[in-house]
Design a protein around this motif. Structure first.
Motif, PDB file in Angstrom:
ATOM      1  N   GLY A 100      65.817  33.369  28.431  1.00 59.74           N
ATOM      2  CA  GLY A 100      66.245  34.278  27.387  1.00 59.74           C
ATOM      3  C   GLY A 100      65.693  33.892  26.030  1.00 59.74           C
ATOM      4  O   GLY A 100      65.049  32.845  25.872  1.00 59.74           O
ATOM      5  N   PRO A 101      65.935  34.737  25.022  1.00 64.17           N
ATOM      6  CA  PRO A 101      65.418  34.463  23.678  1.00 64.17           C
ATOM      7  C   PRO A 101      66.163  33.311  23.009  1.00 64.17           C
ATOM      8  O   PRO A 101      67.354  33.106  23.239  1.00 64.17           O
ATOM      9  N   VAL A 102      65.435  32.588  22.175  1.00 66.17           N
ATOM     10  CA  VAL A 102      66.007  31.447  21.457  1.00 66.17           C
ATOM     11  C   VAL A 102      65.782  31.631  19.956  1.00 66.17           C
ATOM     12  O   VAL A 102      64.640  31.852  19.531  1.00 66.17           O
ATOM     13  N   PRO A 103      66.837  31.544  19.155  1.00 65.51           N
ATOM     14  CA  PRO A 103      66.629  31.529  17.699  1.00 65.51           C
ATOM     15  C   PRO A 103      65.889  30.249  17.290  1.00 65.51           C
ATOM     16  O   PRO A 103      66.187  29.162  17.800  1.00 65.51           O
ATOM     17  N   VAL A 104      64.929  30.400  16.384  1.00 63.25           N
ATOM     18  CA  VAL A 104      64.121  29.268  15.925  1.00 63.25           C
ATOM     19  C   VAL A 104      64.195  29.211  14.402  1.00 63.25           C
ATOM     20  O   VAL A 104      64.090  30.232  13.727  1.00 63.25           O
ATOM     21  N   VAL A 105      64.372  28.004  13.875  1.00 61.97           N
ATOM     22  CA  VAL A 105      64.270  27.769  12.437  1.00 61.97           C
ATOM     23  C   VAL A 105      63.089  26.834  12.206  1.00 61.97           C
ATOM     24  O   VAL A 105      63.015  25.759  12.815  1.00 61.97           O
ATOM     25  N   LEU A 106      62.179  27.252  11.323  1.00 66.63           N
ATOM     26  CA  LEU A 106      61.043  26.418  10.947  1.00 66.63           C
ATOM     27  C   LEU A 106      61.294  25.870   9.544  1.00 66.63           C
ATOM     28  O   LEU A 106      61.506  26.642   8.603  1.00 66.63           O
ATOM     29  N   ASP A 107      61.293  24.564   9.419  1.00 68.14           N
ATOM     30  CA  ASP A 107      61.469  23.965   8.102  1.00 68.14           C
ATOM     31  C   ASP A 107      60.702  22.655   8.019  1.00 68.14           C
ATOM     32  O   ASP A 107      60.863  21.775   8.864  1.00 68.14           O
ATOM     33  N   GLY A 108      59.881  22.534   6.978  1.00 70.16           N
ATOM     34  CA  GLY A 108      59.028  21.359   6.835  1.00 70.16           C
ATOM     35  C   GLY A 108      59.687  20.163   6.188  1.00 70.16           C
ATOM     36  O   GLY A 108      58.979  19.270   5.698  1.00 70.16           O
ATOM     37  N   ALA A 109      61.011  20.094   6.173  1.00 76.72           N
ATOM     38  CA  ALA A 109      61.695  18.914   5.615  1.00 76.72           C
ATOM     39  C   ALA A 109      61.134  17.643   6.237  1.00 76.72           C
ATOM     40  O   ALA A 109      60.929  17.577   7.446  1.00 76.72           O
ATOM     41  N   HIS A 110      60.885  16.629   5.395  1.00 78.46           N
ATOM     42  CA  HIS A 110      60.282  15.409   5.933  1.00 78.46           C
ATOM     43  C   HIS A 110      60.838  14.136   5.306  1.00 78.46           C
ATOM     44  O   HIS A 110      60.321  13.052   5.540  1.00 78.46           O
ATOM     45  N   VAL A 111      61.879  14.268   4.477  1.00 88.24           N
ATOM     46  CA  VAL A 111      62.572  13.089   3.961  1.00 88.24           C
ATOM     47  C   VAL A 111      64.058  13.252   4.264  1.00 88.24           C
ATOM     48  O   VAL A 111      64.564  14.371   4.376  1.00 88.24           O
ATOM     49  N   PRO A 112      64.790  12.147   4.408  1.00 87.61           N
ATOM     50  CA  PRO A 112      66.179  12.242   4.871  1.00 87.61           C
ATOM     51  C   PRO A 112      67.068  13.127   4.010  1.00 87.61           C
ATOM     52  O   PRO A 112      67.822  13.945   4.526  1.00 87.61           O
ATOM     53  N   PHE A 113      67.019  12.992   2.677  1.00 85.25           N
ATOM     54  CA  PHE A 113      67.963  13.771   1.867  1.00 85.25           C
ATOM     55  C   PHE A 113      67.619  15.257   1.893  1.00 85.25           C
ATOM     56  O   PHE A 113      68.508  16.111   1.793  1.00 85.25           O
ATOM     57  N   ASN A 114      66.351  15.579   2.067  1.00 89.07           N
ATOM     58  CA  ASN A 114      65.961  16.985   2.217  1.00 89.07           C
ATOM     59  C   ASN A 114      66.496  17.540   3.535  1.00 89.07           C
ATOM     60  O   ASN A 114      67.069  18.634   3.578  1.00 89.07           O
ATOM     61  N   LEU A 115      66.326  16.795   4.615  1.00 87.49           N
ATOM     62  CA  LEU A 115      66.840  17.238   5.910  1.00 87.49           C
ATOM     63  C   LEU A 115      68.349  17.408   5.861  1.00 87.49           C
ATOM     64  O   LEU A 115      68.898  18.362   6.437  1.00 87.49           O
ATOM     65  N   ALA A 116      69.053  16.503   5.182  1.00 88.18           N
ATOM     66  CA  ALA A 116      70.504  16.622   5.082  1.00 88.18           C
ATOM     67  C   ALA A 116      70.901  17.930   4.412  1.00 88.18           C
ATOM     68  O   ALA A 116      71.853  18.613   4.832  1.00 88.18           O
ATOM     69  N   ALA A 117      70.166  18.325   3.358  1.00 89.35           N
ATOM     70  CA  ALA A 117      70.460  19.591   2.686  1.00 89.35           C
ATOM     71  C   ALA A 117      70.152  20.773   3.580  1.00 89.35           C
ATOM     72  O   ALA A 117      70.897  21.760   3.621  1.00 89.35           O
ATOM     73  N   VAL A 118      69.051  20.696   4.319  1.00 92.17           N
ATOM     74  CA  VAL A 118      68.693  21.766   5.265  1.00 92.17           C
ATOM     75  C   VAL A 118      69.774  21.933   6.320  1.00 92.17           C
ATOM     76  O   VAL A 118      70.229  23.055   6.608  1.00 92.17           O
TER      77      VAL A 118
END
Length: 429
Positions: free
Chosen positions: A301-319
């Motif tokens: 079945g279909p899967v929702p996908v999120v693309l995000d180029g976060a690459h440092v920990p605090f950025n990923l935490a906000a994402v």
């Protein structure tokens, strides 16, 4: 009869460009930084930056989105705007935009050919431009495009750091430092204060400084001290706490308001201001690979996908904080991750482990990066089920299948290069 030579195509010019040192693809421990090569190239190109009114944007995260929002606000005011940003997601032409659209291949090819010719002349003359890098030449080409375009404003995103970045050959009317985290420590320093000193190097006498960082923050204190030394005003948004999009829009609004207070006007004569960032302007400023919603079809079945180029920990935490508020992302998160070799992989995986139920680690061919097996081991050490699939295409298929079978959604993160390589394999949501 004079021979007529066809203008070089973009692939031909990029082949020339790719012979130069590209620090986006190499370990950066031995990276040469300095403005002398850039200034030599610009001198040979006729100083195209001298005619530009510039908003200069630095920071660890959010600078590309803030650039896009400022660009959208200026365009909403009826002004002619150029924007230079990096890295690109799918095509190098994305880096050089006029009126919100990437320049045509022919325009970029001509500018790059001129900049490369300037580099070769510098080599013959044994001047500083002989040491120009891939990014130096591309930046010079972008400024040449802007210099010829009759712009009202140019929005320029810093590539790395600020003080010695290629883009710092411009003089900005406003300098933005979005935020500061530990990144590129082998070049910029191993404390937030040291990194702040590099990033605030884009601030010039007479300019305004816009930042999220308060003066009692370790990095914010460095910014405040530099602004005071130069006699520059500092503008800060209200205390943070909103979404990433709200924080970015707040910074862009402060920039537009500062320009308006200083006399900058739109085409209709009205002062610039934050009100230019209406819903339509914000919608037009959404960038690929930043909290971008896509979808993928699988056998389950279909899967929702999120693309995000976060690459440092605090950025990923906000994402992950923002995604956790979205009711459309039901079920567990499966994460597909690749990270450049100079990124804090352990810290990044530690944050991801708090949100993802399964990790598929991969790597980017021809890019310096952490091995997929090493990322898998770091995820497993955080107590997350994980596996390594070295080739990105195969890793995407595996991660999507896992997400579908688990009744959840897929996050592709850690690198805009990874996002760019896989975006075409996903569908608009």
């Amino acid at each position: 009869m004079t021979a007529v030579h066809a203008a070089p195509s973009l692939p031909e010019v990029l082949d020339r460009l790719d012979r130069l040192t590209d620090w986006e693809k190499r370990p950066r421990g031995g990276m040469r930084v300095g403005l002398a090569p850039m200034r030599d190239l610009l001198h040979r190109l006729g100083e195209p930056q001298a005619s530009l009114r510039v908003i200069h944007v630095a920071g660890t995260k959010g600078k590309g989105s803030v650039c896009a929002l400022i660009e959208a606000g200026l365009m909403r005011a009826g002004l002619r705007v150029g924007c230079y940003a990096s890295p690109h997601v799918e095509s190098v032409v994305e880096r050089v935009c006029l009126q919100g659209r990437p320049v045509g291949e022919a325009v970029l090819a001509r500018a790059l050919a001129r900049a490369l010719d300037a580099h070769e002349a510098a080599r013959r003359d044994d001047t500083a431009g002989a040491d120009a890098t891939w990014f130096d030449v591309l930046t010079a080409a972008a400024l040449a495009v802007f210099g010829e375009a009759g712009l009202d404003w140019a929005v320029i995103e810093v590539g790395l750091g600020g003080r010695l970045d290629s883009t710092n050959a411009v003089d900005g009317a406003v300098a933005v430092v979005t935020n500061i985290g530990l990144e590129h420590t082998e070049i910029l320093g191993d404390t937030r204060a040291a990194i702040a000193a590099e990033k605030v190097g884009i601030l010039k006498p007479g300019a305004g400084l816009v930042t999220t960082l308060p003066p009692d923050d370790e990095a914010g204190a460095v910014l405040a001290a530099r602004a005071a030394a130069l006699g520059c005003p500092v503008l800060r948004p209200p205390a943070p706490g909103g979404s990433i999009a709200q924080e970015n829009a707040g910074l862009a609004g402060l920039v537009l308001g500062y320009l308006g207070a200083g006399g900058a006007r739109g085409r209709d004569g009205s002062p610039l201001g934050a009100g230019l960032l209406d819903a339509a302007a914000r919608a037009g400023a959404v960038l690929p690979g930043r909290l971008e919603r896509r979808a993928l079809r699988t056998a389950h079945g279909p899967v929702p996908v999120v693309l995000d180029g976060a690459h440092v920990p605090f950025n990923l935490a906000a994402v992950m904080r923002d995604l956790g508020r979205d009711p459309d992302l039901a079920g567990p998160c499966t994460a597909l991750v690749a990270l450049a070799g100079d990124k804090d992989a352990a810290g990044f995986l530690a944050v991801l482990a708090r949100h993802a139920g399964y990790v598929v680690a991969t790597e980017m061919p021809e890019r310096r990066g952490h091995a997929a097996a090493a990322l898998r081991a770091l995820a497993a050490a955080e107590g997350v089920e994980a596996e390594a699939v070295a080739m990105p295409d195969a890793a995407l298929a595996r991660a999507a299948d896992l997400a579908a079978r688990r009744g959840g959604w897929l996050l592709v993160t850690g690198s805009l290069h990874l996002v760019g390589a896989l975006r075409g394999a996903t569908d608009p949501s």
